[in-house]
Design a protein around this motif. Structure first.
Motif, PDB file in Angstrom:
ATOM      1  N   ILE A  86      99.463  51.755 -42.480  1.00 33.24           N
ATOM      2  CA  ILE A  86      99.182  50.395 -42.015  1.00 33.24           C
ATOM      3  C   ILE A  86      98.644  50.408 -40.591  1.00 33.24           C
ATOM      4  N   LEU A  87      97.980  49.316 -40.227  1.00 34.74           N
ATOM      5  CA  LEU A  87      97.487  49.101 -38.868  1.00 34.74           C
ATOM      6  C   LEU A  87      98.330  47.996 -38.234  1.00 34.74           C
ATOM      7  N   GLY A  88      98.668  48.177 -36.944  1.00 35.14           N
ATOM      8  CA  GLY A  88      99.542  47.209 -36.312  1.00 35.14           C
ATOM      9  C   GLY A  88     100.938  47.295 -36.901  1.00 35.14           C
ATOM     10  N   ASN A  89     101.654  46.184 -36.891  1.00 38.83           N
ATOM     11  CA  ASN A  89     102.999  46.103 -37.473  1.00 38.83           C
ATOM     12  C   ASN A  89     103.048  44.985 -38.507  1.00 38.83           C
ATOM     13  N   PRO A  90     103.964  45.076 -39.480  1.00 37.85           N
ATOM     14  CA  PRO A  90     104.099  43.978 -40.449  1.00 37.85           C
ATOM     15  C   PRO A  90     104.370  42.652 -39.742  1.00 37.85           C
ATOM     16  N   LEU A  91     103.755  41.587 -40.253  1.00 38.82           N
ATOM     17  CA  LEU A  91     103.946  40.255 -39.674  1.00 38.82           C
ATOM     18  C   LEU A  91     104.736  39.382 -40.640  1.00 38.82           C
ATOM     19  N   PRO A  92     105.895  38.848 -40.201  1.00 37.93           N
ATOM     20  CA  PRO A  92     106.646  37.952 -41.083  1.00 37.93           C
ATOM     21  C   PRO A  92     105.869  36.661 -41.321  1.00 37.93           C
ATOM     22  N   VAL A  93     105.884  36.201 -42.558  1.00 41.58           N
ATOM     23  CA  VAL A  93     105.218  34.945 -42.911  1.00 41.58           C
ATOM     24  C   VAL A  93     106.215  33.816 -42.721  1.00 41.58           C
ATOM     25  N   ALA A  94     105.910  32.912 -41.807  1.00 38.22           N
ATOM     26  CA  ALA A  94     106.831  31.809 -41.514  1.00 38.22           C
ATOM     27  C   ALA A  94     106.865  30.833 -42.679  1.00 38.22           C
ATOM     28  N   GLY A  95     108.068  30.533 -43.149  1.00 37.75           N
ATOM     29  CA  GLY A  95     108.224  29.565 -44.250  1.00 37.75           C
ATOM     30  C   GLY A  95     108.784  28.256 -43.749  1.00 37.75           C
ATOM     31  N   ALA A 102     120.768  29.667 -49.454  1.00 40.14           N
ATOM     32  CA  ALA A 102     120.398  29.969 -50.841  1.00 40.14           C
ATOM     33  C   ALA A 102     121.081  31.249 -51.306  1.00 40.14           C
ATOM     34  N   ASP A 103     121.252  31.379 -52.625  1.00 43.51           N
ATOM     35  CA  ASP A 103     121.887  32.581 -53.191  1.00 43.51           C
ATOM     36  C   ASP A 103     121.016  33.821 -52.974  1.00 43.51           C
ATOM     37  N   VAL A 104     119.688  33.623 -52.985  1.00 41.35           N
ATOM     38  CA  VAL A 104     118.754  34.730 -52.758  1.00 41.35           C
ATOM     39  C   VAL A 104     117.810  34.335 -51.629  1.00 41.35           C
ATOM     40  N   LEU A 105     117.746  35.178 -50.597  1.00 38.43           N
ATOM     41  CA  LEU A 105     116.841  34.923 -49.471  1.00 38.43           C
ATOM     42  C   LEU A 105     115.551  35.719 -49.694  1.00 38.43           C
ATOM     43  N   LYS A 106     114.433  35.026 -49.570  1.00 40.01           N
ATOM     44  CA  LYS A 106     113.136  35.651 -49.865  1.00 40.01           C
ATOM     45  C   LYS A 106     112.278  35.668 -48.607  1.00 40.01           C
ATOM     46  N   PHE A 107     111.805  36.886 -48.256  1.00 41.72           N
ATOM     47  CA  PHE A 107     111.013  37.061 -47.038  1.00 41.72           C
ATOM     48  C   PHE A 107     109.685  37.732 -47.381  1.00 41.72           C
ATOM     49  N   ASP A 108     108.595  37.172 -46.821  1.00 40.35           N
ATOM     50  CA  ASP A 108     107.259  37.754 -47.016  1.00 40.35           C
ATOM     51  C   ASP A 108     106.761  38.364 -45.709  1.00 40.35           C
TER      52      ASP A 108
END
Length: 441
Positions: A86-95, A102-108
């Motif tokens: 990869i180039l740079g660092n992963p960027l979290p997608v703001a939701g 929630a029972d399941v936390l989902k992160f992009d």
């Protein structure tokens, strides 16, 4: 826990990490339990604070921290396991309206992927590999320089044609304030030379930088400027005279030869020039080799086409530094750094495609060679093995030195590779002509 990847295109991807409560709740409960034992809240004894109060006061912050730790660990491991470059660092997608209950936390996370490409070293256009020779003119200059260096300086009252001056060049607007030593004969025109004649210590002389010397690169030395600062420089500088000296040249005799090279090593002017030529051309080789490596890389960059995840990188740059950038500032920064990034990718591809690797023994061997060469300069041609080993150990314990030496060893490997694979022509030039080739002048 579940991790999936959606490849948006060849250069962009979204990694999704899903965390169920059992993935993080144990860590959260453990941290909160420790908080409960040590919490100091008015109205409660230490260790007797109700968990509900601890949960209310610290629960969200602990949840955020523990989830973030797990995300960083799992995402890092995933990138390694999947061998994602990869180039740079992963960027979290703001939701929007993210539900932490929630029972399941989902992160992009957005990823910028390194492009796939290969390099071709057998260049269609020939790259020049320079062989720099010390010509007669240069050797004569060096002999004269040695005579002056080891001669006697005689103080003078006024400047004459053969005088050398110590003083300061200044120009406040151009940021010039540089102490130097200069001979009157260094100035290119008789007009400028005459401006100094009959001047005394303390006098000031104004001259223009345009055409001041026979080679504009001398402005770098005499005015204390970098290479970029001398191009098109047309300002007046003031030289304040601090000393006026006349150099009485040293005689070219055995006493001087012995002082320079040791007793009996050099016995004639011809041998002196041979020694100067040998030493000079050894230094020139390194400069010529580095230019060859740089020129081959430039040719590869010009002839290797690949796309970059530009929009991702601009977005990443907005938050990568200590000070956040606007979209416009990030775009400008990307434009300035794009070529450097392409160079790094090409350099990495050359290393991987042609299996150029480094190992500890190679670095140690190269370091040992450098140490022995340095000791030889101080007359220790056969240094004690233990002495060399101790110095090498000290150098190898310095990470910055190891990095620098590693880069040089890899550079030598690339030089050997390019010399074998690239389409090159050898051209013999004097050092003066090489400088012109380097800077296009």
């Amino acid at each position: 826990m579940n991790i999936t990847r959606n490849n948006v295109d060849a250069l962009n991807a979204i990694v999704t990490i899903e965390l169920a409560k059992e993935d993080f709740q144990g860590n959260v409960d453990k941290v909160l339990s420790n908080y409960k034992k040590n919490a100091s809240i008015p109205g409660f004894r230490k260790g007797a604070v109700p968990m509900s109060l601890v949960q209310k006061q610290y629960g969200k912050a602990v949840l955020f921290e523990e989830v973030n730790k797990i995300l960083q660990e799992k995402l890092s491991n995933y990138l390694v396991e999947e061998k994602l470059d990869i180039l740079g660092n992963p960027l979290p997608v703001a939701g929007e309206d993210f539900d932490w209950d929630a029972d399941v936390l989902k992160f992009d996370f957005e990823l910028g992927l390194s492009p796939e490409f290969s390099v071709e070293l057998d260049t269609k256009k020939k790259v020049t590999k320079f062989n720099i020779v010390a010509d007669d003119a240069m050797l004569d200059e060096q002999v004269e320089y040695i005579q002056k260096q080891y001669g006697k300086l005689i103080s003078k009252e006024v400047v004459e044609e053969t005088s050398e001056m110590v003083g300061t060049f200044t120009n406040e607007e151009a940021g010039i304030n540089h102490d130097t030593q200069i001979a009157v004969s260094e100035f290119r025109t008789k007009t400028n030379q005459k401006k100094f004649l009959n001047k005394k210590v303390g006098d000031q002389v104004s001259v223009s930088t345009k055409g001041l010397f026979d080679d504009d690169h001398k402005l770098m030395d005499y005015l204390g400027l970098g290479h970029d600062g001398i191009h098109g420089l047309e300002v007046d500088v003031v030289f304040t005279i601090k000393e006026i000296n006349e150099s009485e040249k040293a005689e070219l005799n055995q006493e001087l030869f012995d002082k320079l090279f040791g007793e009996g090593v050099v016995t004639s002017v011809e041998q002196l020039k041979e020694k100067i030529k040998e030493d000079a051309e050894k230094q020139f080789t390194g400069q010529a080799d580095q230019k060859f490596v740089n020129d081959v890389f430039e040719h590869i960059l010009e002839n290797t086409s690949f796309e970059l995840p530009a929009e991702f990188l601009k977005k990443w740059l907005m938050g990568a530094g200590e000070t956040p950038l606007t979209a416009e500032e990030a775009a400008e920064e990307y434009a300035k750094s794009e070529k450097g990034l392409r160079f790094q990718l090409v350099e990495g591809k050359v290393m991987s495609q042609f299996d150029l690797q480094l190992n500890f023994e190679e670095i140690k061997e190269y370091t040992t060679k450098l140490i022995k060469e340095q000791l030889a300069q101080f007359g220790q041609t056969e240094p004690d093995a233990k002495t060399v080993e101790d110095i090498v150990a000290r150098v190898m314990s310095n990470q910055e030195e190891v990095r620098r030496i590693s880069e040089q060893v890899m550079n030598d490997k690339m030089l050997a590779l390019f010399a074998e694979k690239a389409n090159a022509d050898t051209k013999e030039v004097s050092y003066k002509d090489f400088v012109k080739e380097m800077y296009g002048e």
